[in-house]
Design a protein around this motif. Structure first.
Motif, mmCIF file in Angstrom:
data_model
loop_
_atom_site.group_PDB
_atom_site.id
_atom_site.type_symbol
_atom_site.label_atom_id
_atom_site.label_comp_id
_atom_site.label_asym_id
_atom_site.label_seq_id
_atom_site.Cartn_x
_atom_site.Cartn_y
_atom_site.Cartn_z
ATOM 1 N N ALA A 1 0.836 -1.264 -0.120
ATOM 2 C CA ALA A 1 0.017 0.139 0.234
ATOM 3 C C ALA A 1 0.817 1.155 -0.033
ATOM 4 C CB ALA A 1 -0.987 -0.317 1.374
ATOM 5 N N LEU A 2 1.932 1.247 0.710
ATOM 6 C CA LEU A 2 2.852 2.424 1.032
ATOM 7 C C LEU A 2 3.667 2.492 -0.690
ATOM 8 C CD1 LEU A 2 4.463 2.134 4.276
ATOM 9 C CD2 LEU A 2 2.645 3.646 3.610
ATOM 10 N N ASN A 3 3.782 1.482 -1.223
ATOM 11 C CA ASN A 3 4.585 1.563 -2.488
ATOM 12 C C ASN A 3 3.340 2.196 -3.701
ATOM 13 O OD1 ASN A 3 6.740 0.867 -4.221
ATOM 14 N ND2 ASN A 3 5.192 -0.197 -5.223
ATOM 15 N N MET A 4 2.226 1.739 -3.343
ATOM 16 C CA MET A 4 1.260 2.476 -4.417
ATOM 17 C C MET A 4 1.014 3.783 -4.183
ATOM 18 S SD MET A 4 -1.634 -0.439 -4.698
ATOM 19 C CE MET A 4 -1.523 -1.132 -2.832
ATOM 20 N N GLY A 5 1.480 4.405 -3.132
ATOM 21 C CA GLY A 5 1.327 5.917 -2.866
ATOM 22 C C GLY A 5 0.263 6.343 -2.036
ATOM 23 N N ILE A 6 -0.283 5.466 -1.079
ATOM 24 C CA ILE A 6 -1.467 5.722 -0.244
ATOM 25 C C ILE A 6 -0.762 6.319 0.824
ATOM 26 C CG2 ILE A 6 -1.134 3.533 1.236
ATOM 27 C CD1 ILE A 6 -4.231 3.487 1.363
ATOM 28 N N SER A 7 -1.600 7.390 1.663
ATOM 29 C CA SER A 7 -1.047 8.220 2.407
ATOM 30 C C SER A 7 -0.858 7.635 3.913
ATOM 31 C CB SER A 7 -2.030 9.403 2.775
ATOM 32 O OG SER A 7 -1.673 10.183 3.907
ATOM 33 N N LYS A 8 0.299 7.879 4.377
ATOM 34 C CA LYS A 8 0.571 7.170 5.856
ATOM 35 C C LYS A 8 -0.681 7.527 6.713
ATOM 36 C CE LYS A 8 4.905 8.363 5.608
ATOM 37 N NZ LYS A 8 4.980 8.689 4.220
ATOM 38 N N ILE A 9 -1.250 8.764 6.715
ATOM 39 C CA ILE A 9 -2.190 9.190 7.588
ATOM 40 C C ILE A 9 -3.513 8.832 7.237
ATOM 41 C CG2 ILE A 9 -3.587 11.082 8.501
ATOM 42 C CD1 ILE A 9 -0.538 12.752 8.126
ATOM 43 N N VAL A 10 -3.875 8.492 5.828
ATOM 44 C CA VAL A 10 -5.181 8.137 5.546
ATOM 45 C C VAL A 10 -5.415 6.765 5.702
ATOM 46 C CG1 VAL A 10 -6.616 8.013 3.576
ATOM 47 C CG2 VAL A 10 -5.414 10.084 3.501
ATOM 48 N N PHE A 11 -4.156 5.959 5.638
ATOM 49 C CA PHE A 11 -4.241 4.600 5.643
ATOM 50 C C PHE A 11 -4.679 4.226 7.109
ATOM 51 C CE2 PHE A 11 -2.299 0.291 6.525
ATOM 52 C CZ PHE A 11 -2.899 -0.457 5.543
ATOM 53 N N PRO A 12 -4.132 4.679 8.102
ATOM 54 C CA PRO A 12 -4.728 4.102 9.488
ATOM 55 C C PRO A 12 -6.024 4.937 9.863
ATOM 56 C CG PRO A 12 -2.978 5.850 9.706
ATOM 57 C CD PRO A 12 -3.160 5.320 8.337
ATOM 58 N N VAL A 13 -6.426 5.842 9.398
ATOM 59 C CA VAL A 13 -7.931 6.450 9.562
ATOM 60 C C VAL A 13 -8.907 5.445 8.954
ATOM 61 C CG1 VAL A 13 -9.508 8.122 8.913
ATOM 62 C CG2 VAL A 13 -7.216 8.863 9.277
ATOM 63 N N LEU B 1 -8.902 9.632 -1.713
ATOM 64 C CA LEU B 1 -9.562 8.947 -2.669
ATOM 65 C C LEU B 1 -9.040 7.504 -2.795
ATOM 66 C CD1 LEU B 1 -10.320 11.479 -5.367
ATOM 67 C CD2 LEU B 1 -11.829 10.865 -3.475
ATOM 68 N N ILE B 2 -9.574 6.519 -2.936
ATOM 69 C CA ILE B 2 -9.038 5.184 -3.195
ATOM 70 C C ILE B 2 -8.795 4.955 -4.874
ATOM 71 C CG2 ILE B 2 -9.233 2.746 -3.093
ATOM 72 C CD1 ILE B 2 -8.837 4.081 -0.347
ATOM 73 N N HIS B 3 -7.463 5.027 -5.440
ATOM 74 C CA HIS B 3 -7.435 4.977 -6.835
ATOM 75 C C HIS B 3 -7.287 3.742 -7.467
ATOM 76 C CE1 HIS B 3 -5.740 8.929 -4.993
ATOM 77 N NE2 HIS B 3 -6.132 9.486 -6.066
ATOM 78 N N SER B 4 -7.219 2.447 -6.619
ATOM 79 C CA SER B 4 -6.946 1.394 -7.426
ATOM 80 C C SER B 4 -7.733 0.314 -6.175
ATOM 81 C CB SER B 4 -5.533 1.068 -7.689
ATOM 82 O OG SER B 4 -4.875 0.748 -6.316
ATOM 83 N N GLY B 5 -7.772 -0.956 -6.958
ATOM 84 C CA GLY B 5 -8.454 -2.048 -6.225
ATOM 85 C C GLY B 5 -7.363 -2.647 -5.177
ATOM 86 N N GLY B 6 -6.097 -2.585 -5.435
ATOM 87 C CA GLY B 6 -5.187 -2.640 -4.637
ATOM 88 C C GLY B 6 -5.152 -2.045 -3.436
ATOM 89 N N GLU B 7 -5.119 -0.590 -3.475
ATOM 90 C CA GLU B 7 -5.340 0.358 -2.342
ATOM 91 C C GLU B 7 -6.652 -0.234 -1.537
ATOM 92 O OE1 GLU B 7 -5.189 4.311 -3.259
ATOM 93 O OE2 GLU B 7 -3.417 4.089 -4.290
#
Length: 391
Positions: free
Chosen positions: A45-57, A264-270
């Motif tokens: 998820a981090l490699n896909m560019g998801i935010s380190k703050i949005v992810f735990p929220v 925003l969730i940009h992909s199925g992987g995220e």
């Protein structure tokens, strides 16, 4: 028809007759695979560019949605009324156990690898023991073998974490990611390329973040004990912390994550990563661990922690092409050895306590002799009893 129905009933009875001990081992083994997958999925998820703050929220929102109905309906009778004192304690525990814990973990994972993150987590039981001993929650008897075992195990865990932090060493094993063989495959799933490689990352800083993660986790284990004495509803206790954790991450996001696109969730992987973290690594894992602790005890649950490191190493090598470094292997061996020494010391301590109780309840003829040899002493509660309530 009668024969068919009777045979199905016999089959169900046979499944239900599986020994509980086997069920516990199977549940803990599957749980380690679930946690191992969380390390790999989080790194992806981090490699896909998801935010380190949005992810735990999003993770804690999903965990709260999953836990809230069970907490509301199952703990109606045992849940104390909420007051300002409890709310303040829940808020402070959420800072340590959720916000700092998960924040440091993501920062450390971004700069290291899933294998090293899992290896350092094996030091959490020993660090918790050290904190509890300093605060006089855990007894340390250096005149007995159990006390010496716990002390040596703690030192080994600290040494292992130090080796991982300060010494990277040469590459021992560097598998070629299978997705690099074809250009089309690499373009279809770029998040799985070179996730295990630490090139371009601050390895030392990442390890420091992971140690902060372990310290936060251990501090949460120690600090929650006095709160649970007055608030025994554990599901509600955890749900309130998830709620305050979401609030705290949202406050941080107001200052550090102002880009609307990051939410925003940009992909199925995220989407898969967020659901896996919230449902599997928080909600389901919490329920399974509570059952295993209730049936098998905290020592039984903690013994399976090193299995997670091995599973992560295998999964990361196959899926991510992760490189193995000498420093990480040496540190992992030290941490796992120290953990087992600590758990062995706790087990011997419990055996000694049982012998004390047996000597105290001996018949009157032997009572005097037993009491002259053994004096009654209080024994601290098992140190990992609450560790599995980390969301």
């Amino acid at each position: 028809m009668a024969d068919t129905s009777s045979s199905s009933v016999v089959g169900i009875k046979r499944m239900c007759s599986i020994p509980e001990k086997f069920q516990l081992h199977l549940a803990m083994l599957l749980l380690q695979f679930g946690y191992a997958g969380f390390h790999v999925v989080s790194r992806a998820a981090l490699n896909m560019g998801i935010s380190k703050i949005v992810f735990p929220v999003y993770r804690n929102i999903l965990a709260l949605i999953l836990l809230l109905p069970f907490a509301y309906f199952l703990e109606k009778k045992e849940r104390p009324p909420l007051n300002w004192s409890f709310m303040l304690q829940f808020f402070l525990l959420a800072i340590v156990g959720i916000t700092a814990n998960q924040g440091f973990y993501l920062l450390g994972l971004e700069n290291t690898s899933p294998t090293f993150a899992s290896a350092i987590q094996n030091s959490v039981p020993a660090i918790t023991f050290l904190m509890a001993a300093i605060l006089r929650i855990e007894q340390v008897r250096l005149d007995r073998k159990d006390g010496i075992g716990k002390m040596v195990g703690t030192l080994l865990c600290v040494a292992g974490a130090s080796v991982i932090t300060l010494y990277k060493g040469p590459i021992i094993y560097s598998p070629a990611p299978p997705l690099q063989t074809t250009t089309s495959a690499a373009s279809s799933a770029p998040m799985l390329l070179n996730l295990g490689d630490a090139n371009g990352k601050n390895w030392t800083l990442g390890c420091i973040y992971l140690i902060g993660h372990c310290l936060s986790w251990s501090g949460w284990l120690v600090l929650q004990k006095p709160v649970l004495k007055n608030y025994p509803a554990r599901l509600s206790f955890t749900s309130y912390q998830c709620f305050f954790g979401v609030i705290q991450f949202l406050i941080i996001a107001l200052f550090l994550e102002r880009d609307a696109e990051a939410w925003l969730i940009h992909s199925g992987g995220e989407l898969f990563s967020v659901f896996y973290a919230g449902v599997v690594a928080s909600g389901i894992a919490f329920a399974v661990q509570v059952w295993c602790i209730d049936r098998g005890g905290p020592v039984f649950v903690a013994v399976y922690q090193p299995v997670q490191t091995l599973v992560v190493a295998i999964m990361a090598s196959i899926a991510l092409g992760e490189q193995f470094y000498l420093g990480g292997i040496i540190g992992a061996v030290l941490i796992i050895s120290g953990l087992y020494l600590v758990l062995w010391g706790k087990n011997e301590e419990q055996k000694f306590a049982m012998l004390q109780k047996a000597a105290i309840i001996q018949p009157p003829a032997d009572h005097g002799r037993a009491t002259t040899h053994i004096k009654s002493s209080s024994l601290a509660q098992p140190l990992l009893t609450q560790s599995t309530e980390n969301v």
